[in-house]
Design an enzyme around this catalytic site. Structure first.
Site, PDB file in Angstrom:
ATOM      1  CD  GLU A  49      -3.064  -0.778   0.061  1.00  0.00           C
ATOM      2  OE1 GLU A  49      -3.198   0.356  -0.429  1.00  0.00           O
ATOM      3  OE2 GLU A  49      -3.723  -1.752  -0.332  1.00  0.00           O
ATOM      4  CG  ASN A  53      -0.651   5.401  -1.007  1.00  0.00           C
ATOM      5  OD1 ASN A  53      -1.551   5.080  -1.780  1.00  0.00           O
ATOM      6  ND2 ASN A  53      -0.832   5.495   0.294  1.00  0.00           N
ATOM      7  NE  ARG A 107      -5.273   4.007  -7.157  1.00  0.00           N
ATOM      8  CZ  ARG A 107      -4.623   2.860  -7.088  1.00  0.00           C
ATOM      9  NH1 ARG A 107      -4.525   2.212  -5.948  1.00  0.00           N
ATOM     10  NH2 ARG A 107      -4.058   2.352  -8.155  1.00  0.00           N
TER      11      ARG A 107
END
Ligand code: ATP
Ligand code: MG
Length: 144
Positions: A49, A53, A107
């Site tokens: 994650e 990002n 997202r």
């Protein structure tokens, strides 16, 4: 943090295939501790994650360098993921569940929530125009 027993630092480009590289690297790094499968999965997901990002937000439409540092103590792993991308204007807001600046790209705004729930601590520092650093720690309750 207690004295590290092992430490590693790597850097790689913000290409989507490197999300897998980061997952494999953190898995390999903690393997000497014999982590439980669920701990390993949680760590890989949290790293994934944070790296995603950097790829989709920090270096959006560009390619930049992502740095991952990891340290192991007796019973804990420390992971730092750093980019020198666009930065986050309001970190507190960005970390709220379901907050996303890319709703049109499917997202869900849950990346930080996942990192929070799959680790024991998370700290995010960011400066607009300079980049973002995410530090996570997780206790490892190793198998015998
Ligand atoms: N490294 C980063 N650089 C710049 N902005 C970031 C970075 N990481 C997160 N953000 C900002 O914080 C917001 C929330 O991040 P989070 O990971 O929780 O959700 P998301 O990435 O939008 O969606 P999801 O992770 O569910 O796909 C992002 O929409 C983005 O605006
Ligand atoms: Mg995300």
């Amino acid at each position: 943090m207690k004295k590290p027993q092992n430490e590693m630092k790597m850097s790689f480009l913000s290409l989507s295939e490197n999300e897998r590289l980061a997952r494999v690297a953190i898995g390999g790094f903690v393997s000497s501790k014999n982590p439980r499968i669920d701990e390993l999965t949680d760590l890989k997901t949290a790293v994934s994650e944070a790296v995603t990002n950097c790829i989709v937000h920090a270096y959006r439409d560009t390619v930049g360098v992502i740095e991952m540092t990891a340290r192991l103590t007796d019973d804990c792993v420390y992971i730092k993921i750093r980019d020198r991308g666009c930065g986050i204007e309001d970190v507190k807001k960005a970390m709220e569940p379901l907050y996303t600046t890319l709703p049109d790209e499917e997202r869900s705004g849950l990346g930080f929530s996942v990192m929070e729930s799959f680790t024991d601590s998370i700290a995010v520092k960011s400066r607009l125009g300079y980049g973002t650093t995410v530090v996570m720690t997780k206790k490892l309750r190793s198998k015998i």
